[in-house]
Design a protein around this motif. Structure first.
Motif, PDB file in Angstrom:
ATOM      1  N   LEU A 334      63.719  51.347   6.112  1.00 41.60           N
ATOM      2  CA  LEU A 334      64.836  51.074   5.223  1.00 41.60           C
ATOM      3  C   LEU A 334      64.582  51.846   3.934  1.00 41.60           C
ATOM      4  CD1 LEU A 334      67.422  49.380   4.513  1.00 41.60           C
ATOM      5  CD2 LEU A 334      65.838  47.832   3.336  1.00 41.60           C
ATOM      6  N   THR A 335      65.565  52.624   3.519  1.00 42.29           N
ATOM      7  CA  THR A 335      65.435  53.439   2.306  1.00 42.29           C
ATOM      8  C   THR A 335      66.413  52.942   1.250  1.00 42.29           C
ATOM      9  OG1 THR A 335      64.794  55.373   3.602  1.00 42.29           O
ATOM     10  CG2 THR A 335      65.527  55.766   1.350  1.00 42.29           C
ATOM     11  N   VAL A 336      65.913  52.807   0.027  1.00 38.78           N
ATOM     12  CA  VAL A 336      66.734  52.422  -1.121  1.00 38.78           C
ATOM     13  C   VAL A 336      66.620  53.529  -2.165  1.00 38.78           C
ATOM     14  CG1 VAL A 336      67.166  50.698  -2.909  1.00 38.78           C
ATOM     15  CG2 VAL A 336      66.299  49.979  -0.678  1.00 38.78           C
ATOM     16  N   ARG A 337      67.761  54.062  -2.582  1.00 36.50           N
ATOM     17  CA  ARG A 337      67.795  55.075  -3.645  1.00 36.50           C
ATOM     18  C   ARG A 337      68.649  54.541  -4.791  1.00 36.50           C
ATOM     19  NH1 ARG A 337      65.857  60.021  -1.940  1.00 36.50           N
ATOM     20  NH2 ARG A 337      65.693  60.301   0.328  1.00 36.50           N
ATOM     21  N   VAL A 338      68.117  54.601  -5.992  1.00 36.63           N
ATOM     22  CA  VAL A 338      68.828  54.132  -7.179  1.00 36.63           C
ATOM     23  C   VAL A 338      69.247  55.336  -8.011  1.00 36.63           C
ATOM     24  CG1 VAL A 338      68.710  52.675  -9.230  1.00 36.63           C
ATOM     25  CG2 VAL A 338      67.487  52.001  -7.157  1.00 36.63           C
ATOM     26  N   PHE A 339      70.541  55.388  -8.367  1.00 36.13           N
ATOM     27  CA  PHE A 339      71.101  56.507  -9.108  1.00 36.13           C
ATOM     28  C   PHE A 339      71.692  56.022 -10.425  1.00 36.13           C
ATOM     29  CE2 PHE A 339      71.221  57.827  -4.699  1.00 36.13           C
ATOM     30  CZ  PHE A 339      70.856  59.162  -4.739  1.00 36.13           C
ATOM     31  N   ILE A 350      67.327  58.064 -10.066  1.00 38.74           N
ATOM     32  CA  ILE A 350      66.331  57.358 -10.873  1.00 38.74           C
ATOM     33  C   ILE A 350      65.042  57.187 -10.080  1.00 38.74           C
ATOM     34  CG2 ILE A 350      65.792  55.195 -12.042  1.00 38.74           C
ATOM     35  CD1 ILE A 350      68.753  54.877 -12.645  1.00 38.74           C
ATOM     36  N   GLY A 351      65.148  56.802  -8.832  1.00 39.39           N
ATOM     37  CA  GLY A 351      63.966  56.637  -7.983  1.00 39.39           C
ATOM     38  C   GLY A 351      64.356  56.137  -6.607  1.00 39.39           C
ATOM     39  N   ALA A 352      63.393  56.168  -5.707  1.00 37.47           N
ATOM     40  CA  ALA A 352      63.633  55.760  -4.323  1.00 37.47           C
ATOM     41  C   ALA A 352      62.439  54.980  -3.807  1.00 37.47           C
ATOM     42  CB  ALA A 352      63.896  56.981  -3.439  1.00 37.47           C
ATOM     43  N   ALA A 353      62.691  54.186  -2.760  1.00 36.11           N
ATOM     44  CA  ALA A 353      61.624  53.387  -2.140  1.00 36.11           C
ATOM     45  C   ALA A 353      61.940  53.226  -0.662  1.00 36.11           C
ATOM     46  CB  ALA A 353      61.489  52.029  -2.816  1.00 36.11           C
ATOM     47  N   GLN A 354      60.888  52.968   0.133  1.00 34.97           N
ATOM     48  CA  GLN A 354      61.031  52.784   1.572  1.00 34.97           C
ATOM     49  C   GLN A 354      60.230  51.580   2.043  1.00 34.97           C
ATOM     50  OE1 GLN A 354      59.966  56.312   3.779  1.00 34.97           O
ATOM     51  NE2 GLN A 354      62.102  56.930   4.043  1.00 34.97           N
ATOM     52  N   TRP A 369      59.355  43.232  -3.692  1.00 28.58           N
ATOM     53  CA  TRP A 369      59.639  44.135  -4.809  1.00 28.58           C
ATOM     54  C   TRP A 369      59.118  45.521  -4.429  1.00 28.58           C
ATOM     55  CZ3 TRP A 369      62.389  43.492  -9.240  1.00 28.58           C
ATOM     56  CH2 TRP A 369      62.749  42.197  -9.599  1.00 28.58           C
ATOM     57  N   LEU A 370      59.961  46.529  -4.554  1.00 26.58           N
ATOM     58  CA  LEU A 370      59.607  47.888  -4.178  1.00 26.58           C
ATOM     59  C   LEU A 370      59.517  48.768  -5.424  1.00 26.58           C
ATOM     60  CD1 LEU A 370      62.069  48.319  -1.180  1.00 26.58           C
ATOM     61  CD2 LEU A 370      59.653  47.695  -1.072  1.00 26.58           C
ATOM     62  N   LYS A 371      58.424  49.480  -5.537  1.00 21.88           N
ATOM     63  CA  LYS A 371      58.255  50.403  -6.657  1.00 21.88           C
ATOM     64  C   LYS A 371      58.997  51.699  -6.375  1.00 21.88           C
ATOM     65  CE  LYS A 371      54.775  52.869  -9.379  1.00 21.88           C
ATOM     66  NZ  LYS A 371      53.329  53.181  -9.537  1.00 21.88           N
ATOM     67  N   ASN A 384      56.635  55.575 -14.491  1.00 22.50           N
ATOM     68  CA  ASN A 384      57.224  54.292 -14.146  1.00 22.50           C
ATOM     69  C   ASN A 384      58.738  54.437 -14.060  1.00 22.50           C
ATOM     70  OD1 ASN A 384      57.687  51.577 -13.682  1.00 22.50           O
ATOM     71  ND2 ASN A 384      57.611  51.031 -15.851  1.00 22.50           N
ATOM     72  N   ARG A 385      59.288  54.275 -12.874  1.00 22.90           N
ATOM     73  CA  ARG A 385      60.729  54.411 -12.659  1.00 22.90           C
ATOM     74  C   ARG A 385      61.402  53.082 -12.380  1.00 22.90           C
ATOM     75  NH1 ARG A 385      62.349  59.612 -11.925  1.00 22.90           N
ATOM     76  NH2 ARG A 385      60.675  61.137 -11.995  1.00 22.90           N
ATOM     77  N   GLY A 386      60.635  52.005 -12.370  1.00 27.37           N
ATOM     78  CA  GLY A 386      61.216  50.689 -12.158  1.00 27.37           C
ATOM     79  C   GLY A 386      60.957  50.146 -10.768  1.00 27.37           C
ATOM     80  N   GLN A 387      61.516  48.965 -10.502  1.00 25.83           N
ATOM     81  CA  GLN A 387      61.350  48.292  -9.219  1.00 25.83           C
ATOM     82  C   GLN A 387      62.691  47.715  -8.767  1.00 25.83           C
ATOM     83  OE1 GLN A 387      57.655  45.756  -8.889  1.00 25.83           O
ATOM     84  NE2 GLN A 387      57.652  46.013 -11.110  1.00 25.83           N
ATOM     85  N   VAL A 388      62.810  47.533  -7.454  1.00 28.08           N
ATOM     86  CA  VAL A 388      63.995  46.867  -6.898  1.00 28.08           C
ATOM     87  C   VAL A 388      63.526  45.696  -6.036  1.00 28.08           C
ATOM     88  CG1 VAL A 388      65.522  48.857  -6.945  1.00 28.08           C
ATOM     89  CG2 VAL A 388      64.059  48.483  -4.961  1.00 28.08           C
TER      90      VAL A 388
END
Length: 574
Positions: A334-339, A350-354, A369-371, A384-388
């Motif tokens: 599962l991929t999450v990309r924040v724009f 802004i950043g991405a996580a898997q 929580w994904l970095k 540091n780009r944040g977390q989701v």
């Protein structure tokens, strides 16, 4: 006299022959023992011993000393043979690829184009090079062989696309300077006792490490039509992703038979609740970013989900729910990309996580929580780009999952249906639901009473001049906007409240509980920190107590107790 002389000579020769034979037998026995010792010594020799005796330059090319050398020689042989037969492979593969990809191109044709087809497609004269190979024993099973080939190709293909715009303008576009590196997976299955010993061959692009190409209008300039270059490039990448990239696979029957079991089939569903993000990197020069998130398992336009945009926030709350089909839980992510939404301009990443789906336990919700990182492949970013925050639940298809739908026992239970199962079977709502065969998720809401007990806080930061604080807590249900607050505890960094508040929740699956700790002043109030929670856990467990760290505060924890009393209700869809 002659007789005696002859007798003596005969006896002497006989004795000599006997002695010689005995001596020869002893010598032969000794030589045999020495040869046996020599053979035994050779048998105990290692690769290093043989290299000491004779350098590698003296060995023929077919003699190898390690699996790596053996693999290298095999790949060299394979590449040489591929170069020989490449003209024939080019002719056959070009037509196969064209027939497979062209329908997908039509499916993903951009709205600005009327049609998009190949007018010419050949792979050129440069054969690809295989740079690695492996047999996957864990994936093969007893009735097949699965292998992976790493390939690199800097080819000179001749690929021309004929496109027509909605205005009737025809443009021939050439795809040039293709560079590709990736890993192909080959599956030989089933194994049979008839030559060539397998019934069918399945192939797929297991990993796409790199794909670069340029687009050029034959006799024109592609920039003359704004946006068309990016649209065509996105279409080509989507076509590759949807036609050949794993878990999609193509099956070629070698022997007559039914090979439907080799086709791509869904194996489960993944329910995703994207809750919030915090401490996002700011991409705006003035103000704060306007973040939104894109979520997907396969990066296709029709399989990608997008949240709403939260304006001017580095700590956005989305609390949005999505569902995805899973086709291979062992390899998919599962991929999450924040724009950052730039309005008319292109969005900034802004950043991405898997999250590997293999890390999820079937039937159990995982709150994680994904970095966020800049690049999912390299992951050398230290900024540091944040977390989701996500809540994830993977449910396999079929009865083997062990989770039964309360509406229909023949169906699997998904995250929404799981939390719908009431504790009591006596309510009228439960009876109404049982009368239904299988209501859709969107037709069902979760209603109930949420009891929130604010117990205490620990190690709050000092916000007053005297090194103390006068804390109180504001409890809010985001969707219903219901609010309550505790009393103020004066001059304390470790306050105790023990106050309980009851909330009637109309749609628990899509609501959020927000607890904000404030410092009370005579002339206003200062926010200390907050805790944001979904209601998923309390709906699943019924009741729990825990202490949560305060977001936005230098220190501090808030301890609460939650209890859920469900009341199931069908949404009015008339």
């Amino acid at each position: 006299m002659g007789f005696l002389f002859g007798l003596f000579i005969g006896i002497a020769v006989s004795v000599g022959l006997v002695v010689a034979f005995a001596r020869y037998s002893n010598v032969r026995s000794t030589r045999r023992a020495e040869l046996a010792r020599t053979i035994a010594a050779f048998a105990r020799m290692t690769v290093q011993d043989s290299r000491k005796l004779l350098p590698g330059d003296f060995y023929p090319s077919w003699v190898v000393f390690s699996q790596r050398q053996k693999l290298s020689n095999s790949l060299n042989w394979l590449n040489l043979e591929l170069e020989k037969i490449w003209p024939y492979v080019n002719e056959a593969a070009s037509e196969l690829i064209r027939s497979s990809v062209e329908p997908v191109l039509e499916q993903y044709t951009p709205p600005m184009l009327a049609s998009l087809k190949f007018s010419k497609f050949t792979l050129g004269t440069v054969a690809p090079q295989f740079t690695g190979a492996s047999i996957l024993e864990s994936e093969s099973g007893p009735n097949g062989i699965t292998m992976e080939l790493e390939m690199q190709w800097d080819g000179n293909p001749k690929i021309v696309l004929d496109i027509k715009t909605l205005l009737g303008v025809a443009l021939p576009i050439e795809v040039k300077n293709i560079g590709f590196t990736g890993v192909f997976r080959l599956i030989f299955r089933p194994l049979v006792d008839e030559f060539p010993c397998f019934g069918a061959l399945s192939y797929s692009l297991r990993e796409k490490k790199g794909l670069d190409f340029t687009l050029k209008v034959i006799g024109g300039d592609l920039t003359s039509i704004p946006g068309i270059s990016d649209a065509i490039e996105e279409t080509i990448r989507d076509a590759i992703e949807d036609s050949i990239t794993w878990p999609v696979r193509k099956t070629i029957p070698i022997l007559p038979g039914d090979y439907s079991d080799l086709e791509l089939k869904p194996v489960g569903t993944l329910d995703v609740k994207l809750v919030q993000a915090k401490d996002l990197a700011n991409k705006d020069m003035i103000g704060k970013s306007d973040p939104y998130a894109v979520v997907f398992i396969r990066p296709l336009r029709d399989k990608t989900k997008k949240t709403k945009t939260i304006s001017n926030s580095l700590n956005p709350i989305w609390n949005e729910h999505f569902e995805f089909i899973v086709e291979d839980v062992s390899t998919q992510h599962l991929t999450v990309r924040v724009f950052d939404d730039e309005g008319v301009g292109s969005s900034q990443l802004i950043g991405a996580a898997q999250v590997p789906l293999s890390e999820l336990e079937p039937g159990k919700v995982k709150d994680i929580w994904l970095k966020l990182v800049k690049d999912l492949e390299i992951q050398r970013d230290t900024k540091n780009r944040g977390q989701v925050q996500c809540e994830l639940l993977y449910c396999p298809l079929g009865e083997e999952s062990g989770f039964k739908n309360p509406f229909n026992p023949n169906f699997s239970l998904t995250i929404l249906e799981k939390v719908l199962k009431p504790e009591s079977e006596d309510s009228d709502a439960t009876t109404d639901v049982k009368n239904l065969q299988s209501p859709k998720k969107k037709d069902v809401i979760v209603r109930g009473v949420l009891s929130v007990t604010v117990l205490s806080a620990e190690d709050l930061p000092a916000v007053d001049f005297m090194g103390k604080a006068d804390p109180f807590v504001v409890i809010t249900l985001k969707k219903s906007e219901s609010k309550s607050k505790t009393r103020v505890v004066p001059d304390s960094l470790n306050p105790v409240w023990n106050q309980t508040f009851d909330f009637v929740v109309e749609d628990a699956l899509h609501d959020l509980l927000i607890l904000e700790v404030w410092d009370h002043d005579k002339f206003g109030k200062d926010k200390i920190g907050r805790v944001i929670m979904t209601l998923t856990r309390v709906m699943l467990e019924g009741e729990f107590q825990e202490c949560n760290e305060l977001d936005g505060a230098k220190s501090g924890k808030l301890c609460i107790h939650l209890k859920w009393t469900p009341r199931l209700k069908l949404r009015d869809t008339s």
